[in-house]
Scaffold this motif. Sequence first.
Motif, PDB file in Angstrom:
ATOM      1  N   CYS A 213     -15.365 -48.367 -31.225  1.00  0.00           N
ATOM      2  CA  CYS A 213     -14.085 -48.652 -31.896  1.00  0.00           C
ATOM      3  C   CYS A 213     -14.299 -49.567 -33.093  1.00  0.00           C
ATOM      4  O   CYS A 213     -13.719 -49.352 -34.153  1.00  0.00           O
ATOM      5  N   GLU A 214     -15.142 -50.569 -32.925  1.00  0.00           N
ATOM      6  CA  GLU A 214     -15.427 -51.485 -34.030  1.00  0.00           C
ATOM      7  C   GLU A 214     -16.091 -50.758 -35.184  1.00  0.00           C
ATOM      8  O   GLU A 214     -15.761 -50.991 -36.347  1.00  0.00           O
TER       9      GLU A 214
ATOM     10  N   ASP B 252      -6.436 -52.405 -25.201  1.00  0.00           N
ATOM     11  CA  ASP B 252      -7.430 -51.859 -26.123  1.00  0.00           C
ATOM     12  C   ASP B 252      -8.281 -50.783 -25.462  1.00  0.00           C
ATOM     13  O   ASP B 252      -9.006 -50.064 -26.141  1.00  0.00           O
TER      14      ASP B 252
ATOM     15  N   LYS C   3     -12.400 -62.032 -29.527  1.00  0.00           N
ATOM     16  CA  LYS C   3     -11.894 -60.702 -29.855  1.00  0.00           C
ATOM     17  C   LYS C   3     -10.677 -60.378 -29.007  1.00  0.00           C
ATOM     18  O   LYS C   3      -9.841 -59.588 -29.408  1.00  0.00           O
TER      19      LYS C   3
ATOM     20  N   TYR D  27     -10.132 -58.607 -26.240  1.00  0.00           N
ATOM     21  CA  TYR D  27      -9.872 -57.242 -25.789  1.00  0.00           C
ATOM     22  C   TYR D  27      -9.051 -57.243 -24.510  1.00  0.00           C
ATOM     23  O   TYR D  27      -9.287 -58.039 -23.608  1.00  0.00           O
TER      24      TYR D  27
ATOM     25  N   PHE E 251     -16.016 -50.262 -26.833  1.00  0.00           N
ATOM     26  CA  PHE E 251     -15.504 -51.225 -27.807  1.00  0.00           C
ATOM     27  C   PHE E 251     -16.363 -51.236 -29.072  1.00  0.00           C
ATOM     28  O   PHE E 251     -15.845 -51.351 -30.173  1.00  0.00           O
ATOM     29  N   ARG E 252     -17.663 -51.098 -28.910  1.00  0.00           N
ATOM     30  CA  ARG E 252     -18.556 -51.056 -30.070  1.00  0.00           C
ATOM     31  C   ARG E 252     -18.232 -49.860 -30.956  1.00  0.00           C
ATOM     32  O   ARG E 252     -18.169 -49.975 -32.181  1.00  0.00           O
TER      33      ARG E 252
END
Length: 162
Positions: free
Chosen positions: A156-157, A81, A34, A36, A153-154
């Motif tokens: 955002c996903e 990110d 990914k 990041y 991050f989760r």
Amino acid sequence: LDLLKGPQAKSGQSAALKAPEASAISAAPPSSEKGYRVLIVDDNLDNRILACDTLGPEGYALIQAENGLIAIEKVKNEKPDLVVLDIMMPEMDGLTVINRLRGQPESAGLPILILTAMSEEESQGLALELGADDYLTKPFNPRVFRARVRALFRRCELRGLP
């Protein structure tokens, strides 16, 4: 390193260096594919190193900035990110950085996690009202820090953001 001390550090051993218990369940680090990119912003070099040492094993590309002015430039040029941001810094404090980032279309949705020694509820409320996504105080528990970064991050996903 003042971040290594605190209530979680028992028997004179630092929390960051303490080996996990055998029965502890740990979440798998995110896939390094990914890629990041995390910008760590703190005027204290030891604090930046500790944050990088904590997040490095997760596979993130880590970028550092020692003040808010440099952070703004790195956000423009290096497109992180996530920003991990201290509040009390020279040149430009973290609250001003939040305002600037939220005021620019290209960084308005960039996740910001505040990591600061300021534990007063007033500071926490202000940072969150200005647009921070999460707030963690120093000294921090490394496991909680990593979990909060993964959670950002989760989210955002789930929202379909890069």
